[in-house]
Design a protein around this motif. Structure first.
Motif, PDB file in Angstrom:
ATOM      1  N   ALA A  30       0.829  -1.205   0.000  1.00  0.00           N
ATOM      2  CA  ALA A  30       0.000   0.000   0.000  1.00  0.00           C
ATOM      3  C   ALA A  30       0.864   1.255   0.000  1.00  0.00           C
ATOM      4  O   ALA A  30       0.547   2.243  -0.655  1.00  0.00           O
ATOM      5  CB  ALA A  30      -0.943  -0.007   1.196  1.00  0.00           C
ATOM      6  N   VAL A  48       0.474   4.375  -2.600  1.00  0.00           N
ATOM      7  CA  VAL A  48      -0.017   5.650  -2.111  1.00  0.00           C
ATOM      8  C   VAL A  48       1.171   6.590  -1.953  1.00  0.00           C
ATOM      9  O   VAL A  48       1.974   6.447  -1.057  1.00  0.00           O
ATOM     10  CB  VAL A  48      -0.732   5.486  -0.751  1.00  0.00           C
ATOM     11  CG1 VAL A  48      -1.169   6.842  -0.221  1.00  0.00           C
ATOM     12  CG2 VAL A  48      -1.902   4.544  -0.864  1.00  0.00           C
ATOM     13  N   HIS A  49       1.278   7.558  -2.852  1.00  0.00           N
ATOM     14  CA  HIS A  49       2.389   8.505  -2.774  1.00  0.00           C
ATOM     15  C   HIS A  49       2.135   9.686  -3.710  1.00  0.00           C
ATOM     16  O   HIS A  49       1.305   9.620  -4.599  1.00  0.00           O
ATOM     17  CB  HIS A  49       3.711   7.826  -3.124  1.00  0.00           C
ATOM     18  CG  HIS A  49       3.748   7.255  -4.509  1.00  0.00           C
ATOM     19  ND1 HIS A  49       3.089   6.104  -4.846  1.00  0.00           N
ATOM     20  CD2 HIS A  49       4.328   7.697  -5.629  1.00  0.00           C
ATOM     21  CE1 HIS A  49       3.276   5.858  -6.131  1.00  0.00           C
ATOM     22  NE2 HIS A  49       4.022   6.809  -6.638  1.00  0.00           N
ATOM     23  N   LEU A  92      -2.979  13.239  -2.717  1.00  0.00           N
ATOM     24  CA  LEU A  92      -2.874  11.876  -2.215  1.00  0.00           C
ATOM     25  C   LEU A  92      -3.288  10.984  -3.375  1.00  0.00           C
ATOM     26  O   LEU A  92      -4.455  10.982  -3.771  1.00  0.00           O
ATOM     27  CB  LEU A  92      -3.794  11.662  -1.019  1.00  0.00           C
ATOM     28  CG  LEU A  92      -3.930  10.219  -0.540  1.00  0.00           C
ATOM     29  CD1 LEU A  92      -2.584   9.693  -0.040  1.00  0.00           C
ATOM     30  CD2 LEU A  92      -4.981  10.128   0.541  1.00  0.00           C
ATOM     31  N   ASN A  93      -2.336  10.284  -3.959  1.00  0.00           N
ATOM     32  CA  ASN A  93      -2.586   9.435  -5.119  1.00  0.00           C
ATOM     33  C   ASN A  93      -2.585   7.983  -4.681  1.00  0.00           C
ATOM     34  O   ASN A  93      -1.595   7.498  -4.146  1.00  0.00           O
ATOM     35  CB  ASN A  93      -1.519   9.664  -6.189  1.00  0.00           C
ATOM     36  CG  ASN A  93      -1.568  11.067  -6.742  1.00  0.00           C
ATOM     37  OD1 ASN A  93      -2.629  11.666  -6.812  1.00  0.00           O
ATOM     38  ND2 ASN A  93      -0.436  11.598  -7.123  1.00  0.00           N
ATOM     39  N   ILE A  94      -3.689   7.302  -4.926  1.00  0.00           N
ATOM     40  CA  ILE A  94      -3.829   5.906  -4.544  1.00  0.00           C
ATOM     41  C   ILE A  94      -3.945   5.088  -5.817  1.00  0.00           C
ATOM     42  O   ILE A  94      -4.980   5.087  -6.473  1.00  0.00           O
ATOM     43  CB  ILE A  94      -5.058   5.692  -3.639  1.00  0.00           C
ATOM     44  CG1 ILE A  94      -4.952   6.601  -2.414  1.00  0.00           C
ATOM     45  CG2 ILE A  94      -5.182   4.235  -3.236  1.00  0.00           C
ATOM     46  CD1 ILE A  94      -6.186   6.651  -1.563  1.00  0.00           C
ATOM     47  N   SER A 115      -7.185   9.923  -6.998  1.00  0.00           N
ATOM     48  CA  SER A 115      -6.335  11.055  -6.639  1.00  0.00           C
ATOM     49  C   SER A 115      -7.183  12.089  -5.921  1.00  0.00           C
ATOM     50  O   SER A 115      -8.221  12.518  -6.428  1.00  0.00           O
ATOM     51  CB  SER A 115      -5.700  11.677  -7.881  1.00  0.00           C
ATOM     52  OG  SER A 115      -4.903  12.781  -7.506  1.00  0.00           O
TER      53      SER A 115
END
Length: 147
Positions: free
Chosen positions: A16, A20-21, A29-31, A39
């Motif tokens: 994860a 997520v970064h 917050l990019n998932i 995003s």
């Protein structure tokens, strides 16, 4: 078995954490991997679902793009798919379905657009567009446009 559960939890957290970064200077917050997924914030390029207050440097969004306010000057990017504005949505070239109280494009607005107050584009409007109080363009208008 008790030791396997914490090891599994650590492995899931590591995977994860990689997904997520913030990517390449995004303020979001990019998932998801490779600029895809969810995003939340001002990501520059995204495919999937993108939620943001107000764009400041968007390049391209593909999929669902939801914003609360029109972009800052110079923040307009290309939006392809569903553009939702609560209340306003804007972009450089906005293609697909646009819904909001107001919809704007600095260049081209195409597809199906519905705006309670108005919609317009700097260069070209094409498709089926309905602006409650008005609809307009600085250039060509093609399709069905009602204002």
């Amino acid at each position: 078995m008790k030791r396997a559960i914490p090891a599994l939890a650590v492995a899931v957290l590591l995977v994860a954490a990689r997904a997520v970064h913030a990517q390449e200077g995004d303020r979001a917050l990019n998932i998801g991997p490779n600029r895809t997924g969810l995003s939340i914030g001002d990501s520059r390029e995204w495919t999937g679902i993108r939620l943001n207050y107000r764009d400041s440097r968007l390049r391209r969004a593909n999929g669902i793009n939801a914003t609360i306010w029109r972009p800052y000057d110079g923040g307009h990017g290309d939006i392809n798919g569903l553009a939702l504005g609560v209340p306003l949505v804007g972009g450089r070239n906005v293609r697909g379905i646009q819904v909001g109280l107001g919809v704007e494009a600095t260049r081209e607005l195409s597809g199906i657009g519905v705006a309670a107050f108005g919609l317009g584009a700097g260069e070209r409007v094409s498709g089926i567009m309905i602006g409650g109080l008005g609809a307009g363009t600085g250039g060509d208008m093609r399709g069905i446009v009602v204002g």
